[in-house]
Design an enzyme around this catalytic site. Structure first.
Site, mmCIF file in Angstrom:
data_model
loop_
_atom_site.group_PDB
_atom_site.id
_atom_site.type_symbol
_atom_site.label_atom_id
_atom_site.label_comp_id
_atom_site.label_asym_id
_atom_site.label_seq_id
_atom_site.Cartn_x
_atom_site.Cartn_y
_atom_site.Cartn_z
ATOM 1 N N LYS A 1 -48.207 -20.340 -38.491
ATOM 2 C CA LYS A 1 -48.472 -19.985 -37.095
ATOM 3 C C LYS A 1 -49.097 -21.170 -36.348
ATOM 4 O O LYS A 1 -48.695 -21.506 -35.241
ATOM 5 C CB LYS A 1 -49.461 -18.804 -37.094
ATOM 6 C CG LYS A 1 -49.385 -17.937 -35.861
ATOM 7 C CD LYS A 1 -50.403 -16.822 -35.958
ATOM 8 C CE LYS A 1 -49.795 -15.477 -35.714
ATOM 9 N NZ LYS A 1 -50.775 -14.396 -35.697
ATOM 10 N N PHE B 1 -53.976 7.217 -17.068
ATOM 11 C CA PHE B 1 -53.952 7.833 -18.407
ATOM 12 C C PHE B 1 -53.776 9.342 -18.361
ATOM 13 O O PHE B 1 -54.367 10.076 -19.124
ATOM 14 C CB PHE B 1 -55.183 7.416 -19.227
ATOM 15 C CG PHE B 1 -54.989 6.067 -19.853
ATOM 16 C CD1 PHE B 1 -54.521 5.960 -21.146
ATOM 17 C CD2 PHE B 1 -55.196 4.913 -19.122
ATOM 18 C CE1 PHE B 1 -54.273 4.717 -21.718
ATOM 19 C CE2 PHE B 1 -54.948 3.670 -19.669
ATOM 20 C CZ PHE B 1 -54.497 3.566 -20.976
ATOM 21 N N GLY C 1 -49.232 4.834 -29.250
ATOM 22 C CA GLY C 1 -48.996 4.065 -30.472
ATOM 23 C C GLY C 1 -49.701 2.741 -30.342
ATOM 24 O O GLY C 1 -50.721 2.643 -29.649
ATOM 25 N N CYS D 1 -53.948 -0.406 -31.584
ATOM 26 C CA CYS D 1 -55.355 -0.074 -31.302
ATOM 27 C C CYS D 1 -55.674 1.424 -31.290
ATOM 28 O O CYS D 1 -56.467 1.884 -32.112
ATOM 29 C CB CYS D 1 -55.776 -0.702 -29.979
ATOM 30 S SG CYS D 1 -55.860 -2.487 -30.083
ATOM 31 N N LYS E 1 -45.284 -0.040 -25.948
ATOM 32 C CA LYS E 1 -45.364 0.093 -24.487
ATOM 33 C C LYS E 1 -44.615 -1.070 -23.843
ATOM 34 O O LYS E 1 -44.262 -2.025 -24.541
ATOM 35 C CB LYS E 1 -46.812 0.148 -24.028
ATOM 36 C CG LYS E 1 -47.599 -1.118 -24.261
ATOM 37 C CD LYS E 1 -48.951 -0.974 -23.600
ATOM 38 C CE LYS E 1 -49.788 -2.202 -23.802
ATOM 39 N NZ LYS E 1 -51.036 -2.138 -23.137
HETATM 40 P P1 NAD Z 1 -53.344 -9.824 -34.895
HETATM 41 O O1 NAD Z 1 -52.967 -9.147 -36.135
HETATM 42 O O2 NAD Z 1 -52.316 -10.057 -33.822
HETATM 43 O O3 NAD Z 1 -53.983 -11.259 -35.245
HETATM 44 C C1 NAD Z 1 -54.973 -11.474 -36.188
HETATM 45 C C2 NAD Z 1 -54.929 -12.950 -36.602
HETATM 46 O O4 NAD Z 1 -56.066 -13.230 -37.427
HETATM 47 C C3 NAD Z 1 -53.699 -13.334 -37.443
HETATM 48 O O5 NAD Z 1 -53.050 -14.455 -36.860
HETATM 49 C C4 NAD Z 1 -54.278 -13.662 -38.818
HETATM 50 O O6 NAD Z 1 -53.550 -14.654 -39.516
HETATM 51 C C5 NAD Z 1 -55.656 -14.151 -38.433
HETATM 52 N N1 NAD Z 1 -56.645 -14.170 -39.524
HETATM 53 C C6 NAD Z 1 -56.841 -13.257 -40.517
HETATM 54 N N2 NAD Z 1 -57.875 -13.634 -41.301
HETATM 55 C C7 NAD Z 1 -58.366 -14.782 -40.786
HETATM 56 C C8 NAD Z 1 -59.435 -15.646 -41.139
HETATM 57 N N3 NAD Z 1 -60.228 -15.390 -42.187
HETATM 58 N N4 NAD Z 1 -59.643 -16.746 -40.393
HETATM 59 C C9 NAD Z 1 -58.861 -17.030 -39.327
HETATM 60 N N5 NAD Z 1 -57.825 -16.259 -38.935
HETATM 61 C C10 NAD Z 1 -57.573 -15.146 -39.656
HETATM 62 O O7 NAD Z 1 -54.562 -8.999 -34.302
HETATM 63 P P2 NAD Z 1 -54.868 -8.619 -32.767
HETATM 64 O O8 NAD Z 1 -53.917 -7.595 -32.275
HETATM 65 O O9 NAD Z 1 -55.072 -9.861 -31.974
HETATM 66 O O10 NAD Z 1 -56.268 -7.869 -32.946
HETATM 67 C C11 NAD Z 1 -57.440 -8.573 -33.296
HETATM 68 C C12 NAD Z 1 -58.632 -7.656 -33.099
HETATM 69 O O11 NAD Z 1 -58.788 -7.358 -31.699
HETATM 70 C C13 NAD Z 1 -58.521 -6.299 -33.804
HETATM 71 O O12 NAD Z 1 -59.795 -5.908 -34.245
HETATM 72 C C14 NAD Z 1 -58.045 -5.384 -32.698
HETATM 73 O O13 NAD Z 1 -58.420 -4.045 -32.930
HETATM 74 C C15 NAD Z 1 -58.767 -5.944 -31.496
HETATM 75 N N6 NAD Z 1 -58.123 -5.696 -30.208
HETATM 76 C C16 NAD Z 1 -56.772 -5.785 -30.108
HETATM 77 C C17 NAD Z 1 -56.158 -5.595 -28.866
HETATM 78 C C18 NAD Z 1 -54.656 -5.687 -28.729
HETATM 79 O O14 NAD Z 1 -54.156 -5.270 -27.687
HETATM 80 N N7 NAD Z 1 -53.933 -6.224 -29.698
HETATM 81 C C19 NAD Z 1 -56.953 -5.297 -27.732
HETATM 82 C C20 NAD Z 1 -58.330 -5.237 -27.868
HETATM 83 C C21 NAD Z 1 -58.912 -5.430 -29.120
#
Ligand code: NAD
Length: 437
Positions: A38, A252, A260, A263, A323
């Site tokens: 990545k 909402f 879905g 989150c 979505k």
């Molecule tokens: P994601 O799965 O898209 O990305 C997570 C990234 O973290 C991956 O690229 C992975 O390789 C990396 N990673 C894992 N272990 C690691 C480490 N030790 N060091 C460095 N990088 C590492 O996740 P996301 O959707 O961005 O969600 C991240 C967090 O934010 C979650 O807790 C989620 O609940 C929260 N969140 C997500 C959203 C959303 O819309 N996706 C919105 C608000 C909050």
């Protein structure tokens, strides 16, 4: 403003967007990820997921040398005053799996070369920051503060949401860390958005409670939609009437095939589990989850009723992502629907404007008897027995219905997102089935 030196652990939907926006606010940001592939792609300017406007923003901030990518954790940590953790916290048997967060925190602690502020942006259960603070003590001799800074951005609107949030929540117990966090978010405060400074536990709970409340509204409306169908009322009319009440508000209140994504499902389950763990009643959230699971399955009987049996029929599915404006298919209602239709002997044609690449993780492209990947909505609808709307992309709203009717084998539309007007569809000669109307 003096640029802050920041690193971001995790370059997923949240980490990459946040890092890029923080760079755009003038900070000096380095992104680290354990996924070396990545990082290699990001270095070449390739963005690993679809998010409107993000590629251009990454390009600009990389060019202007405020944003860079590395696989060297030590270099990232040593050169930063503030380190964000935005790694995944996926569902594991109904709880948030904190392995990635703890691993990231441990790596940071091992690499520290002085005082650091470690900011938890990942969604974590209440008391996690306290546990992390205690856990990493043995890995470093340096001082640190743990800040809880949950993220509220929505995929598809991520840049706008980050730059123009309803609020920024900062859970912090130390004056020095608080000052640094306020400095980082100065640009956002300048556009008149409030920064809520609170304790870590309250900040952690604000995130879960917000997501659970939004999910509750959706399940509530889906339950009312069921009654609408029985008595012949229209859920859209009901929602409109409810939403005009200022105490309720219009957002909402859409009935559909359930929530879905990465989150809501996991956060509702995790909060329900936390409530149970602390001896609090969690019936409400358990019901929210049960209603949603039922709702995700609710289109299937509607399709079967309209078609008699789905065996041997061709079903056109429009929308795969959970979505619009994202390619994210994690926990998307489309997965259950398509898989079950296929198991029942239907042939599926599908199309999503941006999620076709991700679809390959769920539906084998090689299994041509079961799934047909299409290039647009019309190719999908061609010769189909039934058209099903799963994601409410704008481009599906404005399809040429006369053309659809001509190219479909039978003009049956099952609209899981209520994007069409039932009366208009009937007048055009479609058999139209919506949700709660
Ligand atoms: P994601 O799965 O898209 O990305 C997570 C990234 O973290 C991956 O690229 C992975 O390789 C990396 N990673 C894992 N272990 C690691 C480490 N030790 N060091 C460095 N990088 C590492 O996740 P996301 O959707 O961005 O969600 C991240 C967090 O934010 C979650 O807790 C989620 O609940 C929260 N969140 C997500 C959203 C959303 O819309 N996706 C919105 C608000 C909050």
């Amino acid at each position: 403003m003096q640029a802050m030196k920041i690193s971001m652990f995790g370059t997923g939907y949240v980490g990459l967007t946040t890092a890029t926006c923080l760079a755009d606010l003038g900070n000096d940001v380095v992104c680290y990820d354990i996924d070396t592939e990545k990082i290699a792609k990001l270095k070449k300017g390739s963005v690993p997921f679809y998010e409107p406007g993000l590629k251009e923003l990454i390009e600009r901030n990389s060019r202007e040398k405020r944003l860079r990518f590395t696989t060297d954790a030590k270099e990232a940590v040593e050169n930063s005053e503030v380190i964000f953790i935005a790694v995944g916290t996926p569902d594991k048997n109904g709880r948030a799996d904190l392995t990635y967060v703890f691993n990231a925190a441990e790596t940071i602690a091992r690499c520290m070369n002085g005082y650091k502020v470690i900011v938890i942006k990942s969604t974590v259960p209440v008391t996690t920051s306290e546990k992390i603070a205690a856990h990493i003590k043995s890995f470093t001799k340096y001082e640190y503060d743990i800040v809880s800074n949950p993220e509220f951005l929505r995929e598809g609107e991520a840049i706008k949401d980050f730059m123009n949030p309803d609020r920024v929540v900062i859970g912090v117990h130390n004056g020095k860390a608080k000052e640094l966090m306020i400095k980082i978010y100065k640009g956002i405060e300048r556009v008149g958005k409030p920064i809520i400074i609170t304790d870590n536990k309250s900040a952690e709970l604000i995130k879960y409670a917000s997501n659970a409340m939004l999910a509750t509204r959706i399940s509530f409306m889906n339950q009312i939609a069921c009654l609408c169908e029985k008595v012949g009322a229209d859920i859209k009319e009901v929602a409109k009437g409810m939403g005009l009440d200022e105490r309720i508000g219009p957002r909402f209140l859409q009935a559909g095939i359930g929530y879905g994504g990465s989150c809501f499902p996991k956060d509702v389950r995790a909060l329900a589990e936390t409530l149970k763990e602390y001896g609090c009643n969690n019936e409400l959230l358990e019901s929210v989850e049960t209603i949603n699971e039922r709702q995700k399955k609710s289109l299937l009987p509607k399709i079967e009723k309209a078609l008699g049996s789905v065996k041997g029929k061709t079903i056109a599915v429009l929308g795969l992502a959970f979505k619009p404006k994202t390619d994210d298919m994690r926990d998307a209602p489309s997965i259950y629907l398509i898989t079950t239709l296929q198991q029942k002997g239907a042939k599926i044609k599908f199309f999503d404007p941006v999620a076709m690449e991700n679809a390959k993780k769920y539906f084998s492209e090689r299994d041509k008897h079961a799934y047909l990947y299409c290039k647009d909505a019309y190719e999908t609808a061609q010769d189909s027995d039934c058209l099903v709307i799963v994601t409410e992309w704008d481009e599906f709203r404005y399809l040429d219905k006369e053309r659809l009717k001509k190219i479909m084998k039978s003009p049956i539309v099952v609209d899981g997102r209520n994007i069409y007007d039932p009366q208009e569809m009937k007048e055009l000669g479609f058999t139209y089935v919506g949700v709660g109307r």
